[in-house]
Scaffold this motif. Structure first.
Motif: not given
Lengths: 456, 456
Positions: A58-62, A64, A68, A71-72, A115, B60-65, B68, B71-73, B79
């Protein structure tokens, strides 16, 4: 700039093929009364993770700028991109149940995301085309028949778009099976864990029969039972004669009888669909999904390495809101999975632009006259573009050639049209002249018969 | 289950309207030779953040695994979902430049995402329909004219789908302006910072003229200059008479001359497009975007609170790969922005299913005969569904009524068709009977004339 692995993008001429395929699918689905729906791209992570095995993908989205340090995926309102169209559709049905008329037939053509780690042939973004029929509380078995017939017609339409002759059934094989046949057969043999057997049988595409027998033995089956299970899985017929062959294995169970009846009904009902092969294939188990009766897979001749390009089946519980249960039957065509490898093998369309005609421009002063000529063609539905530069006519003809545009219209009294493939040029009335229908829209080329040209 | 704020989803009858609008747009775009393209949903975060002001709104999208703790971005390969179709298209052009024929005309209809905080009327997922013409190195000015004409025709087609009479121009006003006119005028006045003035003038929709004068004074303009800038912004004409009115303000600058020429050419070229109003509107500045000449906005009559539903303009540098520059001109229609509020106001279609005919089923034993009848209609392009339950005919008729299906076909020798609106029932030949064209596909209803019905 490097392309992103797993996110295929098509050039315009290739995208025209995809559009033509989607149009053909839509036409068939709407002829059968299926309504289009689109769902949002995101679902709550917890909704997506309910289907256990997919969670890695899965692709999590958040946003920006969200904090942060959390945890995602751990927040209850975290969102992720959907990985199929079934989970969001089930949610849509429950959410809008009061406003939908059941049985509800819908088709949905959208992108999904997984993902995956980047690797050869794995898509991280791809398009699926799904149909489902969903009931409120109950759903008659004839919905299974309907879904099979509609997708069989759709596959035939797709093969015609890709270049098959009108009745040529050799491109797609829709393989139908029924979990009740398999489970009833195994139970009739006294197997305690039918699911374990199904998961072994499901590997028959990849492993030889002898290895399947070994694996069946590991699940606790005696040799005779294992051989019977393998014999069942090897039954594949283009008509209802599979019933006799199953009966010849001499296993009895009421669930088996029910399954054979259902499967024979589906196969018989698809017999008159032209342009596709529909078979009863008892190796199809779809052991890892939550199907309860009819199951579908689809192979493309000469493209067996793609695996199943169109799969699905009957769920007794597609969705539930706790009070009501919504049974469903559906099938999902992997559009990108099918088309992207074919495009890589040369499938494309005859031109990268919709234009059938390029109107030449004599000089910039008379551009408006060329524009007006173009409008007279467009008014009659002829896709037309006007030359971007008032170059020598020879250069403008070469521009048309480079774009695959078959006709150049020259202003004048009267105007004239050149077919740039033959060089023939004739005077025309721009209010009546029309290109032949075959030239009006781009046509699909480059594949020939897939099974001849694309096999290495 | 609560709906997710900012992620609109349409019911099937409403989605049918959106599909009809997309079909109309596609028809116009393809008639003019625009090729369809789809780009992936994600871009590298750094590509998206290059346009400074949007960074707050990116998902922002990221694979859940994935790890974490990073930092995002912050990762260079992070992506995010695209927030418009221009940035991905510019990247696509550079990436595929060697395979595209320039000037390249494309249309693109896709979802975009913005990580807005949930609030009234802000979408986090919505559909845009863009057209652009892109040149390699140079792009002649007549591309601006072409884009204006094509979108004017498209807006006229959309208003016809939504219920406008064939020549009724009162639904959409395409407002055209030109940054060269504004900048040339300000420079002619001796203004040092034309951009600051443009950003003030851009607020004329929201603030009274007196307040605009105060804000212009704050940018350092003397009273006469401020009044001249306001007078310029207040010029709006449906023909080229704006040129005279600008000349009457007695400001001289070569850039002003060039801009007036360009703007007059665009407005004159759109004069004969039926079903839409095209105006020169010198208050349109689009001060915060990177436009260099022609700029567009669009208002829908009676829906002024929506702001501009279709905007764009000329970029001298749509894209660049460091060596080559790709100038472009384009315009983006906010499909969701336009349709979702109209749907909330009652816009929908005449039925939630494509089916024009419901074939009744006498009893389950004869279902196959009803299926066969349906196929005979479908073969001639008539969307048909078969009754799901062999209830009393009265009940089946009510099922059709509930779904808005206008005709019920009863099996028999000969079969008969009932128009359930009039109750008329006649014997028919299922190989020749066809519903009137108006009943063949769902029609758009519920809006009446938008400007009358949807104003509170």
């Amino acid at each position: 700039m490097a392309k992103l692995s797993g996110f295929p993008e098509l050039l315009p001429a290739d995208r025209a093929v995809e559009l033509a395929v989607v149009d053909a699918l839509r036409h068939v689905f709407e002829l059968h009364g299926f309504a289009n729906v689109e769902t949002r791209a995101v679902e709550p992570v917890e909704t997506l993770l309910r289907k256990g095995e997919i969670d890695k993908e899965v692709y999590v989205v958040r946003r920006i700028h969200d904090d942060a340090s959390v945890e995602v995926g751990s927040r209850s309102d975290a969102l992720a991109l959907h990985f199929d169209l079934t989970v969001p559709f089930a949610r849509y049905v429950v959410e809008n149940a009061g406003k939908l008329a059941f049985p509800f037939r819908r088709y949905q053509v959208q992108k999904v995301w997984r993902g995956e780690r980047p690797q050869q042939g794995r898509f991280r973004e791809f398009t699926q085309a799904d149909i489902d029929i969903v009931g409120d509380g109950t759903l008659p078995f004839h919905a299974d028949v309907e879904v099979a017939r509609v997708m069989a017609e759709a596959l035939a339409a797709v093969s015609r778009v890709l270049g098959a002759g009108p009745d040529d059934p050799s491109w797609f094989t829709l393989q139908v099976s029924n979990r009740k046949v398999l489970e009833g057969f195994y139970r009739g043999l006294g197997v305690a864990e039918p699911t374990a057997v199904m998961q072994v049988v499901d590997k028959l595409d990849k492993l030889p029969g002898e290895r399947i027998l070994e694996l069946l033995a590991e699940t606790g089956l005696d040799d005779d039972s294992a051989r019977a299970c393998l014999a069942l899985a090897e039954i594949s017929t283009e008509d209802t004669s599979f019933v006799e062959r199953v009966r010849a294995l001499d296993v009895q169970h009421p669930l088996l009888d029910e399954g054979l009846d259902e499967l024979a009904t589906v196969v018989a009902a698809c017999a008159d669909v032209e342009g596709v092969r529909v078979t009863a294939d008892l190796r199809i188990a779809r052991g890892l999904d939550y199907y309860t009766g009819t199951v579908f897979e689809t192979r493309m001749t000469g493209q067996e390495q793609l695996g199943s390009v169109c799969s699905g089946g009957r769920y007794d519980e597609l969705a539930s809101d706790g009070r009501r249960t919504y049974p469903g039957v559906g099938i999902s065509l992997g559009l990108s999975r099918l088309l992207v490898p074919l495009v890589a093998n040369g499938l494309t369309s005859s031109r990268p632009v919709p234009s059938a005609v390029l109107v030449a421009v004599t000089d910039e002063e008379s551009r408006a006259a060329s524009d007006a000529l173009a409008q007279r063609l467009r008014r009659r539905g002829i896709p037309t573009e006007v030359s971007s530069a008032a170059q020598k006519f020879g250069k403008q003809i070469r521009t048309a050639e480079r774009r695959g545009i078959p006709y150049v219209l020259f202003p004048g009294e009267p105007p004239s049209v050149k077919d740039i493939r033959t060089g023939d040029q004739v005077d025309v009335d721009p209010d009546t002249w029309t290109p032949p229908a075959a030239d009006l829209t781009p046509t699909v080329v480059g594949l020939g018969h897939h099974s001849k040209e694309t096999t290495p």
